[in-house]
Design a protein around this motif. Structure first.
Motif, PDB file in Angstrom:
ATOM      1  N   GLY A  16       0.791  -1.228   0.000  1.00  0.00           N
ATOM      2  CA  GLY A  16       0.000   0.000   0.000  1.00  0.00           C
ATOM      3  C   GLY A  16       0.822   1.277   0.000  1.00  0.00           C
ATOM      4  N   SER A  17       2.149   1.151  -0.147  1.00  0.00           N
ATOM      5  CA  SER A  17       2.997   2.354  -0.128  1.00  0.00           C
ATOM      6  C   SER A  17       2.972   3.094  -1.458  1.00  0.00           C
ATOM      7  N   GLY A  18       2.421   2.462  -2.493  1.00  0.00           N
ATOM      8  CA  GLY A  18       2.265   3.163  -3.775  1.00  0.00           C
ATOM      9  C   GLY A  18       3.231   2.732  -4.864  1.00  0.00           C
ATOM     10  N   LYS A  19       3.893   1.588  -4.700  1.00  0.00           N
ATOM     11  CA  LYS A  19       4.900   1.140  -5.661  1.00  0.00           C
ATOM     12  C   LYS A  19       4.330   0.945  -7.064  1.00  0.00           C
ATOM     13  N   SER A  20       3.271   0.147  -7.154  1.00  0.00           N
ATOM     14  CA  SER A  20       2.729  -0.198  -8.476  1.00  0.00           C
ATOM     15  C   SER A  20       2.142   1.029  -9.167  1.00  0.00           C
ATOM     16  N   THR A  21       1.525   1.908  -8.375  1.00  0.00           N
ATOM     17  CA  THR A  21       0.943   3.133  -8.924  1.00  0.00           C
ATOM     18  C   THR A  21       2.044   4.021  -9.501  1.00  0.00           C
ATOM     19  N   TRP A  22       3.138   4.165  -8.757  1.00  0.00           N
ATOM     20  CA  TRP A  22       4.276   4.978  -9.202  1.00  0.00           C
ATOM     21  C   TRP A  22       4.881   4.385 -10.478  1.00  0.00           C
ATOM     22  N   ALA A  23       5.039   3.067 -10.497  1.00  0.00           N
ATOM     23  CA  ALA A  23       5.628   2.411 -11.667  1.00  0.00           C
ATOM     24  C   ALA A  23       4.769   2.656 -12.908  1.00  0.00           C
ATOM     25  N   ALA A  24       3.449   2.586 -12.739  1.00  0.00           N
ATOM     26  CA  ALA A  24       2.546   2.786 -13.881  1.00  0.00           C
ATOM     27  C   ALA A  24       2.596   4.231 -14.375  1.00  0.00           C
ATOM     28  N   GLU A  25       2.886   5.154 -13.456  1.00  0.00           N
ATOM     29  CA  GLU A  25       2.962   6.572 -13.849  1.00  0.00           C
ATOM     30  C   GLU A  25       4.257   6.886 -14.590  1.00  0.00           C
ATOM     31  N   HIS A  26       5.323   6.155 -14.288  1.00  0.00           N
ATOM     32  CA  HIS A  26       6.639   6.532 -14.805  1.00  0.00           C
ATOM     33  C   HIS A  26       7.197   5.604 -15.881  1.00  0.00           C
ATOM     34  N   TYR A  27       6.619   4.422 -16.027  1.00  0.00           N
ATOM     35  CA  TYR A  27       7.200   3.447 -16.959  1.00  0.00           C
ATOM     36  C   TYR A  27       6.118   2.798 -17.811  1.00  0.00           C
ATOM     37  N   ARG A  28       6.554   2.261 -18.956  1.00  0.00           N
ATOM     38  CA  ARG A  28       5.635   1.509 -19.806  1.00  0.00           C
ATOM     39  C   ARG A  28       5.321   0.171 -19.127  1.00  0.00           C
ATOM     40  N   PRO A  29       4.137  -0.355 -19.385  1.00  0.00           N
ATOM     41  CA  PRO A  29       3.770  -1.636 -18.741  1.00  0.00           C
ATOM     42  C   PRO A  29       4.793  -2.741 -18.990  1.00  0.00           C
ATOM     43  N   THR A  30       5.382  -2.760 -20.194  1.00  0.00           N
ATOM     44  CA  THR A  30       6.334  -3.827 -20.517  1.00  0.00           C
ATOM     45  C   THR A  30       7.665  -3.662 -19.794  1.00  0.00           C
ATOM     46  N   GLU A  31       7.889  -2.504 -19.188  1.00  0.00           N
ATOM     47  CA  GLU A  31       9.141  -2.292 -18.460  1.00  0.00           C
ATOM     48  C   GLU A  31       9.028  -2.753 -17.004  1.00  0.00           C
ATOM     49  N   VAL A  32       7.833  -3.052 -16.569  1.00  0.00           N
ATOM     50  CA  VAL A  32       7.592  -3.366 -15.154  1.00  0.00           C
ATOM     51  C   VAL A  32       7.313  -4.858 -15.002  1.00  0.00           C
ATOM     52  N   VAL A  33       8.024  -5.507 -14.107  1.00  0.00           N
ATOM     53  CA  VAL A  33       7.738  -6.913 -13.813  1.00  0.00           C
ATOM     54  C   VAL A  33       7.352  -6.997 -12.338  1.00  0.00           C
ATOM     55  N   SER A  34       6.151  -7.559 -12.110  1.00  0.00           N
ATOM     56  CA  SER A  34       5.536  -7.521 -10.781  1.00  0.00           C
ATOM     57  C   SER A  34       5.293  -8.922 -10.245  1.00  0.00           C
ATOM     58  N   SER A  35       5.763  -9.163  -9.025  1.00  0.00           N
ATOM     59  CA  SER A  35       5.533 -10.493  -8.441  1.00  0.00           C
ATOM     60  C   SER A  35       4.042 -10.739  -8.220  1.00  0.00           C
ATOM     61  N   ASP A  36       3.291  -9.695  -7.891  1.00  0.00           N
ATOM     62  CA  ASP A  36       1.840  -9.869  -7.726  1.00  0.00           C
ATOM     63  C   ASP A  36       1.192 -10.301  -9.044  1.00  0.00           C
ATOM     64  N   ALA A  37       1.541  -9.595 -10.112  1.00  0.00           N
ATOM     65  CA  ALA A  37       0.949  -9.921 -11.418  1.00  0.00           C
ATOM     66  C   ALA A  37       1.322 -11.341 -11.837  1.00  0.00           C
ATOM     67  N   LEU A  38       2.577 -11.746 -11.550  1.00  0.00           N
ATOM     68  CA  LEU A  38       3.008 -13.091 -11.957  1.00  0.00           C
ATOM     69  C   LEU A  38       2.359 -14.169 -11.095  1.00  0.00           C
ATOM     70  N   ARG A  39       2.109 -13.872  -9.805  1.00  0.00           N
ATOM     71  CA  ARG A  39       1.373 -14.838  -8.969  1.00  0.00           C
ATOM     72  C   ARG A  39      -0.033 -15.049  -9.524  1.00  0.00           C
ATOM     73  N   ALA A  40      -0.630 -13.952  -9.992  1.00  0.00           N
ATOM     74  CA  ALA A  40      -1.967 -14.066 -10.577  1.00  0.00           C
ATOM     75  C   ALA A  40      -1.922 -14.853 -11.884  1.00  0.00           C
ATOM     76  N   LEU A  41      -0.794 -14.725 -12.593  1.00  0.00           N
ATOM     77  CA  LEU A  41      -0.664 -15.386 -13.899  1.00  0.00           C
ATOM     78  C   LEU A  41      -0.440 -16.891 -13.753  1.00  0.00           C
TER      79      LEU A  41
END
Ligand code: ATP
Ligand code: MG
Length: 167
Positions: A16-41
């Motif tokens: 809840g500190s804002g990591k994913s939100t910050w990443a989405a604001e500053h980088y393209r989706p393909t530049e970000v690799v997220s353990s949460d997203a991969l757990r869901a995948l």
């Protein structure tokens, strides 16, 4: 805040500190690799901890592939595991990429409030431990050779204007 590009950018912060939100604001989706997203995948959802090993295996391969190609990769995990940090840093450095850690120094009360408002909140004690570890991790990151940047987590918050002694 001037972050080199390309770089390996490690996000470090409590839930809840804002990591994913910050990443989405500053980088393209393909530049970000997220353990949460991969757990869901590979598993049943972002909180499927049984899927963590599989998720991190893929995450490591993404970091490897992008680093080797000299491409920016933003690692969106808690960032608190020293062993994992060392492995990612080694991959980036062998590819000549700068290693940048972005620490989310979001006030504990803000993290707690956001966490409580979530569908599946992290238990309060777990969040408390994460917040403590984030406070302690800055010196570790510097000792490990990361270029450390600190963000307040809330753009409009006065605390985000305060610079750490190290920057
Ligand atoms: P987790 O570790 O659980 O993935 P996180 O650090 O990625 O958490 P986010 O999901 O980015 O945190 O943010 C948590 C919540 O806080 C979201 O609802 C998001 O909309 C909100 N939020 C994030 N950053 C800000 C901000 N700068 N200002 C206001 N709200 C924010
Ligand atoms: Mg996130």
């Amino acid at each position: 805040m001037q972050i080199p590009d390309p770089a390996l950018v490690l996000l470090v912060g409590a839930a809840g500190s804002g990591k994913s939100t910050w990443a989405a604001e500053h980088y393209r989706p393909t530049e970000v690799v997220s353990s949460d997203a991969l757990r869901a995948l590979v598993g049943s959802g972002t909180a499927d901890l049984d899927a963590s090993n599989d998720a991190f295996e893929i995450l490591d391969r993404v970091v490897t592939g992008r680093s080797r190609r000299g491409l920016t990769v933003v690692v969106d995990t808690l960032g608190l595991d020293a062993q994992r940090r060392a492995a990612w840093a080694a991959l980036a450095r062998s590819a000549g990429l700068p290693t940048v850690a972005v620490v989310f120094d979001t006030p504990a009360a803000v993290c707690r409030a956001r966490n409580a408002a979530r569908d599946r909140p992290v238990p309060a004690s777990v969040l408390g431990t994460q917040l403590q570890r984030v406070r302690d991790v800055r010196t570790e990151l510097e000792a490990e050779g990361w270029e450390v940047h600190v963000v307040g987590g809330e753009a409009s918050e006065p605390s985000s204007l305060g610079s750490p002694a190290s920057s």
